[in-house]
Design a protein around this motif. Sequence first.
Motif, PDB file in Angstrom:
ATOM      1  N   SER A  28     -18.909  16.253 -44.611  1.00 59.77           N
ATOM      2  CA  SER A  28     -20.156  15.794 -43.811  1.00 59.77           C
ATOM      3  C   SER A  28     -20.020  14.368 -43.791  1.00 59.77           C
ATOM      4  O   SER A  28     -19.790  13.826 -44.664  1.00 59.77           O
ATOM      5  CB  SER A  28     -21.342  16.329 -44.517  1.00 59.77           C
ATOM      6  N   ASP A  42     -31.188  30.071 -42.958  1.00 58.70           N
ATOM      7  CA  ASP A  42     -32.500  29.680 -42.385  1.00 58.70           C
ATOM      8  C   ASP A  42     -33.402  30.769 -42.805  1.00 58.70           C
ATOM      9  O   ASP A  42     -32.961  31.995 -43.106  1.00 58.70           O
ATOM     10  CB  ASP A  42     -32.757  29.458 -40.864  1.00 58.70           C
ATOM     11  N   ARG A  53     -23.520  31.274 -36.935  1.00 57.21           N
ATOM     12  CA  ARG A  53     -24.150  29.849 -36.320  1.00 57.21           C
ATOM     13  C   ARG A  53     -23.554  28.722 -36.846  1.00 57.21           C
ATOM     14  O   ARG A  53     -23.369  27.857 -36.154  1.00 57.21           O
ATOM     15  CB  ARG A  53     -25.655  29.941 -36.736  1.00 57.21           C
ATOM     16  N   GLU A  54     -23.504  28.550 -38.091  1.00 56.94           N
ATOM     17  CA  GLU A  54     -23.041  27.206 -39.016  1.00 56.94           C
ATOM     18  C   GLU A  54     -21.742  27.062 -38.461  1.00 56.94           C
ATOM     19  O   GLU A  54     -21.439  25.806 -38.154  1.00 56.94           O
ATOM     20  CB  GLU A  54     -23.114  27.465 -40.427  1.00 56.94           C
ATOM     21  N   ASN A  56     -20.110  27.943 -35.705  1.00 55.65           N
ATOM     22  CA  ASN A  56     -20.085  27.239 -34.244  1.00 55.65           C
ATOM     23  C   ASN A  56     -20.489  25.859 -34.153  1.00 55.65           C
ATOM     24  O   ASN A  56     -20.002  25.209 -33.418  1.00 55.65           O
ATOM     25  CB  ASN A  56     -20.780  28.437 -33.323  1.00 55.65           C
ATOM     26  N   GLU A  57     -21.628  25.641 -34.922  1.00 53.68           N
ATOM     27  CA  GLU A  57     -22.269  24.255 -34.849  1.00 53.68           C
ATOM     28  C   GLU A  57     -21.223  23.222 -35.442  1.00 53.68           C
ATOM     29  O   GLU A  57     -21.058  22.299 -34.943  1.00 53.68           O
ATOM     30  CB  GLU A  57     -23.438  24.239 -35.550  1.00 53.68           C
ATOM     31  N   GLU A  58     -20.544  23.524 -36.693  1.00 54.84           N
ATOM     32  CA  GLU A  58     -19.841  22.466 -37.350  1.00 54.84           C
ATOM     33  C   GLU A  58     -18.591  22.388 -36.835  1.00 54.84           C
ATOM     34  O   GLU A  58     -17.893  21.267 -36.809  1.00 54.84           O
ATOM     35  CB  GLU A  58     -19.744  23.028 -38.572  1.00 54.84           C
ATOM     36  N   GLY A  60     -17.186  24.316 -33.535  1.00 55.60           N
ATOM     37  CA  GLY A  60     -16.905  24.636 -32.294  1.00 55.60           C
ATOM     38  C   GLY A  60     -16.121  25.911 -31.982  1.00 55.60           C
ATOM     39  O   GLY A  60     -15.756  26.183 -31.080  1.00 55.60           O
ATOM     40  N   THR A  62     -16.028  30.217 -32.439  1.00 55.80           N
ATOM     41  CA  THR A  62     -16.680  31.515 -32.691  1.00 55.80           C
ATOM     42  C   THR A  62     -15.957  32.634 -33.577  1.00 55.80           C
ATOM     43  O   THR A  62     -14.816  32.831 -33.317  1.00 55.80           O
ATOM     44  CB  THR A  62     -16.840  32.284 -31.259  1.00 55.80           C
ATOM     45  N   ALA A 103     -17.828  18.919 -35.593  1.00 55.57           N
ATOM     46  CA  ALA A 103     -18.852  18.608 -34.894  1.00 55.57           C
ATOM     47  C   ALA A 103     -20.044  18.288 -35.661  1.00 55.57           C
ATOM     48  O   ALA A 103     -20.009  18.559 -36.706  1.00 55.57           O
ATOM     49  CB  ALA A 103     -18.938  19.621 -33.553  1.00 55.57           C
ATOM     50  N   ARG A 104     -21.264  17.711 -34.824  1.00 55.43           N
ATOM     51  CA  ARG A 104     -22.349  17.477 -35.547  1.00 55.43           C
ATOM     52  C   ARG A 104     -22.319  16.820 -36.692  1.00 55.43           C
ATOM     53  O   ARG A 104     -21.776  15.617 -36.613  1.00 55.43           O
ATOM     54  CB  ARG A 104     -23.112  19.096 -35.729  1.00 55.43           C
ATOM     55  N   GLU A 105     -22.683  17.417 -37.792  1.00 55.39           N
ATOM     56  CA  GLU A 105     -22.765  16.466 -39.092  1.00 55.39           C
ATOM     57  C   GLU A 105     -21.345  16.572 -39.931  1.00 55.39           C
ATOM     58  O   GLU A 105     -21.118  15.805 -40.712  1.00 55.39           O
ATOM     59  CB  GLU A 105     -23.885  17.238 -40.164  1.00 55.39           C
TER      60      GLU A 105
END
Length: 134
Positions: A28, A42, A53-54, A56-58, A60, A62, A103-105
């Motif tokens: 990160s 969560d 979820r994580e 996909n967010e981190e 990209g 599935t 992606a993201r963080e």
Amino acid sequence: MTQPDTVKVIETANWILRDGAKILSVRSHGRDRFYLPGGKVDPGETPLDAVKREINEELGVTLLPETIRELGIFAGHGHNQPNGAIVRMTCFIADYTGTLSPAREIAEMRWLTPHERHLMAPMGQKITAALFDI
């Protein structure tokens, strides 16, 4: 009478993806160590929902639901966690669709060999050692 100290437990869901003798790891932004992809569960979320979820967010991609399998639960002191918090990691294996991309963080992703596990946070080192039986 004083209350006994309580240790905070952080629940995470993590994905273990191997490619032969290498394991996918992420770092990160602002962190000095690599981790297994995934993150905190969560409130009201299951570890299975969290890992989907994580990832996909981190990264990209599935995770393919029919291939997701729980590998095990590992616990130990978290890296850079205050007051000796324990991280309880529910680890999954799964196939995926899409192209892996930070992606993201996530600042960096890297395929690490068992001999490079010193670049990982302590829990990643522990899990990698168990996976590669070293």
